[in-house]
Design a protein around this motif. Structure first.
Motif: not given
Length: 288
Positions: A103-105, A35-37, A208-214
């Protein structure tokens, strides 16, 4: 922006913040990596800031001062974690988890680039010194503990990772940053001001929704262990006073103090988000 981008964004942001527990953690991590890609490759240099320049020039001096202070807090935070996030990736327990965390980095450097550009092109100045963000400052110590854990047992590595996820994804992003987006919308976005900054925040919030969700999903699983649950709650309680400093501090720019806009309601927003995150992790309403 294209229609397809809007459709993809809506598909992305309407999903539940915390991924389902039906899949394994590695499957979830890989899904988020993909999803990040697909959704996360936006370019900070492509956002149109033309109207933002006009809006800033016509803004009254009090709101100019507040916006400079507010954006400094975000720039400092994004840059700080961009320079320090590698240990979170290294402590990932699988290729899939490390792939997603990597991907977060990249995301954090994109966010840093956006705010550096905003200061240069819209605010027309450097960021200001002295904006307090104690929870961010504590990342220096956190990074040392996480790096040291790489040489320790699997059990010790896991305990340190739990604290790292709580500190960053759970508190800094999950409480502090998410509250900041609401502050921007209340003070500026809802009034039709700064469309470029609004788009930037929308893009950053997607990332950040991806980061926080994970992170919250991991903490929810780790909290099944009573020792981990105890430490997660202890860190939230320990850091709450430090989070509140973000909006309790005076707004000082170039030696002059500016009033905080009444729409900010920083303490109220932070405590509400804080309680929401505890509920996300522990499953029942928790009051502070």
């Amino acid at each position: 922006m294209t229609q397809n981008w809007h459709q993809n964004m809506n598909e992305n942001v309407t999903e539940e913040l915390i991924p389902s527990l039906d899949k394994s953690t590695d499957e979830v991590a890989w899904d988020l990596y993909r999803k990040a890609i697909r959704f996360g490759t936006w370019d900070p240099a492509a956002i149109d800031l033309t109207q933002d320049k006009v809006d800033f020039e016509s803004l009254d001096e009090d709101l100019k001062g507040y916006l400079i202070h507010f954006c400094t807090g975000f720039l400092d935070a994004e840059e700080n974690v961009a320079l320090k996030f590698c240990p979170w990736i290294m402590l990932g327990s699988s290729t899939e988890q490390q792939a997603f965390l990597s991907t977060q980095l990249l995301d954090e450097f994109k966010h840093t680039e956006f705010f550096l550009r905003y200061f240069k092109e819209v605010l027309g100045r450097e960021r200001i010194p002295g904006v307090k963000n104690i929870v961010q400052q504590k990342l220096d110590e956190r990074v040392k503990k996480m790096l040291a854990a790489l040489e320790q047992s699997e059990e010790e590595r896991e305990a340190v990772l739990v604290e790292g996820l709580t500190h960053y994804q759970g508190i800094i992003e999950g409480v502090q940053a998410m509250s900041g987006y609401d502050v921007f919308e209340a003070v500026f976005g809802s009034k039709g001001l700064f469309p470029g900054l609004k788009e930037g925040f929308s893009r950053i919030k997607e990332d950040e929704g991806r980061h926080v969700g994970f992170g919250l999903r991991m903490l929810k699983l780790f909290a099944r262990n009573p020792e981990h649950a105890k430490r997660i709650r202890a860190l939230y309680d320990e850091y709450l006073p430090h989070i509140l400093v973000r909006y309790d501090q005076p707004v000082i720019v170039d030696g002059r103090e500016y009033p905080t806009p009444p729409e900010v309601k920083g303490r109220e927003r932070l405590i509400k988000m804080f309680e929401r995150r505890l509920k996300d992790i522990f499953g029942t309403p928790v009051s502070v």
